[in-house]
Design a protein around this motif. Structure first.
Motif, mmCIF file in Angstrom:
data_model
loop_
_atom_site.group_PDB
_atom_site.id
_atom_site.type_symbol
_atom_site.label_atom_id
_atom_site.label_comp_id
_atom_site.label_asym_id
_atom_site.label_seq_id
_atom_site.Cartn_x
_atom_site.Cartn_y
_atom_site.Cartn_z
ATOM 1 N N LYS A 298 0.811 -1.093 -0.235
ATOM 2 C CA LYS A 298 0.095 -0.061 -0.190
ATOM 3 C C LYS A 298 0.737 1.172 -0.198
ATOM 4 O O LYS A 298 1.252 1.670 1.014
ATOM 5 C CB LYS A 298 -1.099 0.001 1.331
ATOM 6 C CG LYS A 298 -1.710 -1.186 1.488
ATOM 7 C CD LYS A 298 -2.729 -1.571 0.424
ATOM 8 C CE LYS A 298 -3.594 -2.560 0.619
ATOM 9 N NZ LYS A 298 -4.666 -2.963 -0.339
ATOM 10 N N PRO A 299 1.363 1.747 -1.224
ATOM 11 C CA PRO A 299 2.083 2.919 -1.350
ATOM 12 C C PRO A 299 1.660 4.158 -0.483
ATOM 13 O O PRO A 299 0.315 4.491 -0.771
ATOM 14 C CB PRO A 299 2.133 3.169 -2.790
ATOM 15 C CG PRO A 299 2.048 1.864 -3.470
ATOM 16 C CD PRO A 299 0.691 1.329 -2.362
ATOM 17 N N THR A 300 2.199 4.750 0.360
ATOM 18 C CA THR A 300 1.935 6.082 0.946
ATOM 19 C C THR A 300 2.933 7.161 0.513
ATOM 20 O O THR A 300 2.694 8.297 0.784
ATOM 21 C CB THR A 300 2.049 5.705 2.310
ATOM 22 O OG1 THR A 300 3.534 5.525 2.776
ATOM 23 C CG2 THR A 300 0.963 4.732 3.134
ATOM 24 N N ILE A 301 4.106 6.698 -0.139
ATOM 25 C CA ILE A 301 4.893 7.819 -0.651
ATOM 26 C C ILE A 301 4.984 7.953 -2.279
ATOM 27 O O ILE A 301 4.929 6.702 -2.964
ATOM 28 C CB ILE A 301 6.452 7.399 -0.104
ATOM 29 C CG1 ILE A 301 6.249 7.202 1.498
ATOM 30 C CG2 ILE A 301 7.447 8.618 -0.580
ATOM 31 C CD1 ILE A 301 7.640 6.569 1.672
ATOM 32 N N GLU A 302 4.466 8.795 -2.711
ATOM 33 C CA GLU A 302 4.608 9.049 -4.097
ATOM 34 C C GLU A 302 5.928 9.559 -4.743
ATOM 35 O O GLU A 302 6.515 10.468 -4.108
ATOM 36 C CB GLU A 302 3.416 10.057 -4.498
ATOM 37 C CG GLU A 302 3.045 10.169 -5.901
ATOM 38 C CD GLU A 302 1.906 11.095 -6.349
ATOM 39 O OE1 GLU A 302 1.550 11.278 -7.561
ATOM 40 O OE2 GLU A 302 1.460 11.552 -5.352
ATOM 41 N N ALA A 303 6.236 9.124 -5.746
ATOM 42 C CA ALA A 303 7.433 9.387 -6.728
ATOM 43 C C ALA A 303 7.209 10.566 -7.427
ATOM 44 O O ALA A 303 5.754 10.797 -8.010
ATOM 45 C CB ALA A 303 8.002 8.361 -7.722
ATOM 46 N N GLU A 304 8.166 11.629 -7.515
ATOM 47 C CA GLU A 304 7.892 12.944 -8.128
ATOM 48 C C GLU A 304 8.473 12.471 -9.668
ATOM 49 O O GLU A 304 9.461 12.188 -9.709
ATOM 50 C CB GLU A 304 8.639 13.843 -7.705
ATOM 51 C CG GLU A 304 8.036 14.406 -6.329
ATOM 52 C CD GLU A 304 8.800 15.459 -5.740
ATOM 53 O OE1 GLU A 304 9.364 16.371 -6.524
ATOM 54 O OE2 GLU A 304 8.521 15.868 -4.336
ATOM 55 N N VAL A 305 7.826 12.706 -10.788
ATOM 56 C CA VAL A 305 8.147 12.617 -12.024
ATOM 57 C C VAL A 305 8.324 13.651 -12.780
ATOM 58 O O VAL A 305 7.904 14.610 -12.738
ATOM 59 C CB VAL A 305 7.012 11.586 -12.702
ATOM 60 C CG1 VAL A 305 7.498 11.530 -14.177
ATOM 61 C CG2 VAL A 305 6.952 10.489 -12.039
ATOM 62 N N ASN A 306 9.800 13.730 -13.411
ATOM 63 C CA ASN A 306 10.183 14.786 -14.449
ATOM 64 C C ASN A 306 10.470 14.034 -15.767
ATOM 65 O O ASN A 306 11.144 13.115 -15.836
ATOM 66 C CB ASN A 306 11.227 15.623 -13.824
ATOM 67 C CG ASN A 306 11.130 16.147 -12.718
ATOM 68 O OD1 ASN A 306 10.123 17.306 -12.782
ATOM 69 N ND2 ASN A 306 11.528 15.772 -11.570
ATOM 70 N N GLU A 307 9.933 14.363 -16.825
ATOM 71 C CA GLU A 307 10.011 13.866 -18.164
ATOM 72 C C GLU A 307 11.351 14.189 -18.855
ATOM 73 O O GLU A 307 11.828 15.169 -18.373
ATOM 74 C CB GLU A 307 8.889 14.042 -19.064
ATOM 75 C CG GLU A 307 7.461 13.568 -18.739
ATOM 76 C CD GLU A 307 6.587 13.830 -19.537
ATOM 77 O OE1 GLU A 307 6.632 14.533 -20.751
ATOM 78 O OE2 GLU A 307 5.408 13.563 -19.337
#
Length: 307
Positions: A298-307
């Motif tokens: 159950k992910p509680t930490i979101e990855a920050e995405v940069n293209e």
């Protein structure tokens, strides 16, 4: 339909070449159970077989040599047991053995050209190499160009590229150099770019839509052994399950890692008198007890995405 289901299951088959311990959880002992829980068949080749991990300070055991590795693979080949969807490699202690892995990759891709090779290039950490220096050019020049996914830590990425990482931009440049060698997905499983409270992991993929992601990982007040092996196996599984969705795979991998380490630390504290140091035996990863968290993180930490 049953035939298609059977084919899908058959193609989730991993050959894992890394260390093994009789007691505890590092190498294949750390990778096998999570992969099985997530639906993968796993065939294990033990590059070393030790009584326990070397962090105890005393261990006994055996080291597999390159001829023995070749013999095992030839046995699989003779009986047509060498069809794998994935190859996973971790700790390897000699240059001759690592050179033989090159041949293993080539053989397996003759059988399945779509083989995904996930390599954890175990070289060292915290500024110190703990394998012979002769392994570095083999990883850099022969292994990395064959790998689809690699999971070095910061120190290993610096060794492989000859670049120092002091900030995220340095890390991106380093990752791009690894892409240029032919590796499609690069995940720096841990770096010193975080804070006293958080580690920072970075991931980059050039498969399909190019993506660069970072994720902050809460630190634990203890060091654990076998975490890199667990990380690589989980990433392999989730990249396959999500069809190479790097963001989701990273989040699920980190969620599982956090759950396992939390459970391990809680157990260690429960077995230790107040004011005493938790023993290495009580900090062995609690994988069996974390089956539910491995199967359904159950992910509680979101990855920050940069293209």
């Amino acid at each position: 339909m049953p035939y298609l289901v059977a084919m899908a299951e058959q193609l989730r088959r991993v050959l894992s070449i890394q260390s093994h311990v009789v007691s505890g959880y590092v190498g294949n002992k750390s990778a096998s159970f999570p992969l099985q829980v997530l639906g993968f068949e796993i065939d294990a080749v033990n590059s070393v077989q030790f009584s326990n991990h070397t962090g105890y300070g005393y261990w006994k055991g055996q080291v597999l040599n390159d001829t023995e590795l070749t013999d095992l693979v030839e046995g699989l080949q003779h009986n047509k047991l060498d069809t794998y969807s994935h190859l996973l490699t971790g700790y390897i202690g000699s240059a001759s053995f690592l050179s033989s892995v090159v041949g293993v990759v080539q053989r397996l891709r003759q059988v399945n050209p779509g083989l995904i090779y996930v390599c954890d290039p175990v070289l060292g950490d915290n500024g110190c190499m703990y394998v012979p220096k002769e392994l570095l050019p083999i990883y850099r020049d022969r292994i990395i160009p064959m790998a689809n996914i690699i999971t070095p830590n910061q120190f290993e990425a610096e060794l492989l590229t000859g670049e120092k990482i002091k900030n995220v931009e340095d890390a991106r440049r380093c990752v791009n150099l690894l892409h240029a060698k032919g590796c499609e997905t690069v995940v720096l499983s841990s770096t010193d770019l975080g804070s006293s409270d958080h580690l920072l992991a970075l991931a980059s993929s050039v498969v399909g839509k190019k993506m660069f992601a970072t994720i902050r990982i809460p630190r634990f007040p203890h060091n654990f052994t076998g975490t890199g092996d667990l990380f690589a196996s989980l990433l392999l599984a989730w990249m396959s399950i999500t069809e190479s969705d790097l963001k989701v795979s990273l989040e699920k991998t980190i969620a599982t890692m956090q759950s396992v380490l939390k459970k391990t630390l809680e157990y260690g504290r429960s077995q230790t008198p107040e004011g005493s140091e938790i023993s290495k035996a009580h900090l062995e990863l609690r994988l069996i007890q974390s089956k539910r968290e491995i199967e359904d993180p159950k992910p509680t930490i979101e990855a920050e995405v940069n293209e």
